[in-house]
Scaffold this motif. Structure first.
Motif, PDB file in Angstrom:
ATOM      1  N   ILE A  96     -22.748   8.324 -20.330  1.00  0.00           N
ATOM      2  CA  ILE A  96     -21.486   8.122 -20.570  1.00  0.00           C
ATOM      3  C   ILE A  96     -20.405   8.245 -19.435  1.00  0.00           C
ATOM      4  O   ILE A  96     -19.918   7.641 -18.387  1.00  0.00           O
ATOM      5  CB  ILE A  96     -20.994   8.622 -21.642  1.00  0.00           C
ATOM      6  CG1 ILE A  96     -21.695   8.013 -22.866  1.00  0.00           C
ATOM      7  CG2 ILE A  96     -19.064   8.928 -21.406  1.00  0.00           C
ATOM      8  CD1 ILE A  96     -21.113   8.568 -24.319  1.00  0.00           C
ATOM      9  N   ALA A  97     -21.319   9.547 -18.455  1.00  0.00           N
ATOM     10  CA  ALA A  97     -20.382  10.539 -17.457  1.00  0.00           C
ATOM     11  C   ALA A  97     -20.602   9.333 -16.139  1.00  0.00           C
ATOM     12  O   ALA A  97     -19.569   9.140 -15.247  1.00  0.00           O
ATOM     13  CB  ALA A  97     -21.088  11.751 -17.078  1.00  0.00           C
ATOM     14  N   LYS A  98     -21.356   8.881 -16.096  1.00  0.00           N
ATOM     15  CA  LYS A  98     -22.173   7.739 -14.962  1.00  0.00           C
ATOM     16  C   LYS A  98     -21.259   6.432 -14.811  1.00  0.00           C
ATOM     17  O   LYS A  98     -21.117   6.492 -13.825  1.00  0.00           O
ATOM     18  CB  LYS A  98     -23.463   7.955 -14.726  1.00  0.00           C
ATOM     19  CG  LYS A  98     -24.368   8.915 -14.395  1.00  0.00           C
ATOM     20  CD  LYS A  98     -26.108   8.450 -13.763  1.00  0.00           C
ATOM     21  CE  LYS A  98     -27.015  10.314 -13.214  1.00  0.00           C
ATOM     22  NZ  LYS A  98     -27.824   9.496 -13.164  1.00  0.00           N
ATOM     23  N   PRO A 120     -16.581   7.228 -12.483  1.00  0.00           N
ATOM     24  CA  PRO A 120     -16.286   6.393 -11.189  1.00  0.00           C
ATOM     25  C   PRO A 120     -14.939   5.470 -11.400  1.00  0.00           C
ATOM     26  O   PRO A 120     -14.478   5.511 -10.837  1.00  0.00           O
ATOM     27  CB  PRO A 120     -17.738   5.744 -10.598  1.00  0.00           C
ATOM     28  CG  PRO A 120     -18.903   6.399 -11.608  1.00  0.00           C
ATOM     29  CD  PRO A 120     -18.376   7.266 -13.071  1.00  0.00           C
ATOM     30  N   ILE A 121     -14.912   4.681 -12.886  1.00  0.00           N
ATOM     31  CA  ILE A 121     -14.058   4.436 -13.169  1.00  0.00           C
ATOM     32  C   ILE A 121     -12.684   5.028 -13.076  1.00  0.00           C
ATOM     33  O   ILE A 121     -11.605   4.983 -12.483  1.00  0.00           O
ATOM     34  CB  ILE A 121     -14.370   3.407 -14.476  1.00  0.00           C
ATOM     35  CG1 ILE A 121     -15.531   2.645 -14.574  1.00  0.00           C
ATOM     36  CG2 ILE A 121     -13.282   2.610 -15.442  1.00  0.00           C
ATOM     37  CD1 ILE A 121     -16.132   1.958 -16.340  1.00  0.00           C
ATOM     38  N   TRP A 122     -13.172   6.319 -13.436  1.00  0.00           N
ATOM     39  CA  TRP A 122     -11.757   6.860 -13.984  1.00  0.00           C
ATOM     40  C   TRP A 122     -11.354   7.473 -13.040  1.00  0.00           C
ATOM     41  O   TRP A 122     -10.110   7.313 -12.406  1.00  0.00           O
ATOM     42  CB  TRP A 122     -12.093   8.079 -14.565  1.00  0.00           C
ATOM     43  CG  TRP A 122     -10.922   9.171 -14.317  1.00  0.00           C
ATOM     44  CD1 TRP A 122     -11.078  11.015 -13.822  1.00  0.00           C
ATOM     45  CD2 TRP A 122      -9.703   9.751 -15.196  1.00  0.00           C
ATOM     46  NE1 TRP A 122     -10.150  11.194 -14.016  1.00  0.00           N
ATOM     47  CE2 TRP A 122      -9.454  10.720 -15.261  1.00  0.00           C
ATOM     48  CE3 TRP A 122      -9.626   8.707 -16.008  1.00  0.00           C
ATOM     49  CZ2 TRP A 122      -7.877  11.494 -15.789  1.00  0.00           C
ATOM     50  CZ3 TRP A 122      -7.871   8.748 -16.243  1.00  0.00           C
ATOM     51  CH2 TRP A 122      -7.294  10.074 -16.402  1.00  0.00           C
ATOM     52  N   PHE A 128      -7.620   7.214  -7.629  1.00  0.00           N
ATOM     53  CA  PHE A 128      -7.119   6.968  -6.348  1.00  0.00           C
ATOM     54  C   PHE A 128      -6.054   5.623  -6.095  1.00  0.00           C
ATOM     55  O   PHE A 128      -5.407   5.673  -5.571  1.00  0.00           O
ATOM     56  CB  PHE A 128      -8.820   6.272  -6.079  1.00  0.00           C
ATOM     57  CG  PHE A 128      -8.420   6.618  -4.602  1.00  0.00           C
ATOM     58  CD1 PHE A 128      -8.240   7.504  -3.406  1.00  0.00           C
ATOM     59  CD2 PHE A 128      -8.640   5.362  -3.863  1.00  0.00           C
ATOM     60  CE1 PHE A 128      -7.782   6.716  -1.874  1.00  0.00           C
ATOM     61  CE2 PHE A 128      -8.591   4.824  -2.993  1.00  0.00           C
ATOM     62  CZ  PHE A 128      -8.511   6.333  -1.707  1.00  0.00           C
ATOM     63  N   LEU A 129      -6.240   4.593  -7.266  1.00  0.00           N
ATOM     64  CA  LEU A 129      -5.251   3.440  -6.729  1.00  0.00           C
ATOM     65  C   LEU A 129      -3.906   3.473  -7.511  1.00  0.00           C
ATOM     66  O   LEU A 129      -3.306   3.542  -7.071  1.00  0.00           O
ATOM     67  CB  LEU A 129      -6.406   2.484  -7.843  1.00  0.00           C
ATOM     68  CG  LEU A 129      -5.139   1.259  -8.132  1.00  0.00           C
ATOM     69  CD1 LEU A 129      -5.911   0.799  -5.965  1.00  0.00           C
ATOM     70  CD2 LEU A 129      -6.204   0.152  -9.014  1.00  0.00           C
ATOM     71  N   ILE A 130      -4.071   4.596  -8.215  1.00  0.00           N
ATOM     72  CA  ILE A 130      -2.748   5.453  -9.260  1.00  0.00           C
ATOM     73  C   ILE A 130      -2.223   5.601  -7.675  1.00  0.00           C
ATOM     74  O   ILE A 130      -0.468   5.740  -7.120  1.00  0.00           O
ATOM     75  CB  ILE A 130      -2.228   6.060  -9.895  1.00  0.00           C
ATOM     76  CG1 ILE A 130      -2.964   4.586 -11.120  1.00  0.00           C
ATOM     77  CG2 ILE A 130      -1.387   6.648 -10.092  1.00  0.00           C
ATOM     78  CD1 ILE A 130      -2.742   5.800 -12.533  1.00  0.00           C
TER      79      ILE A 130
END
Length: 59
Positions: free
Chosen positions: A9-11, A15-17, A22-24
């Motif tokens: 779950i963390a992997k 990265p999605i989080w 970063f995008l925001i």
């Protein structure tokens, strides 16, 4: 849930989080509507001419 499940779950979602965060940040930093605010913040640390003249006279 096992340790391997938590790692999976963390992997997947880590990265999605982070990419979303970063995008925001990038969108907020380069938004044209915030340009004046960023310019004001960038110039806030610079000395005004009158202040610089007084400091040269006192030194």
């Amino acid at each position: 849930m096992t340790h391997e499940t938590y790692v999976l779950i963390a992997k997947i979602f880590g990265p999605i989080w982070m990419a979303g965060f970063f995008l925001i940040i990038v969108i907020r930093a380069y938004s044209p509507s915030r340009r004046a605010e960023h310019e004001r913040a960038a110039r806030s640390i610079l000395q005004e001419d009158g202040v610089a003249q007084k400091e040269k006279g006192n030194a």
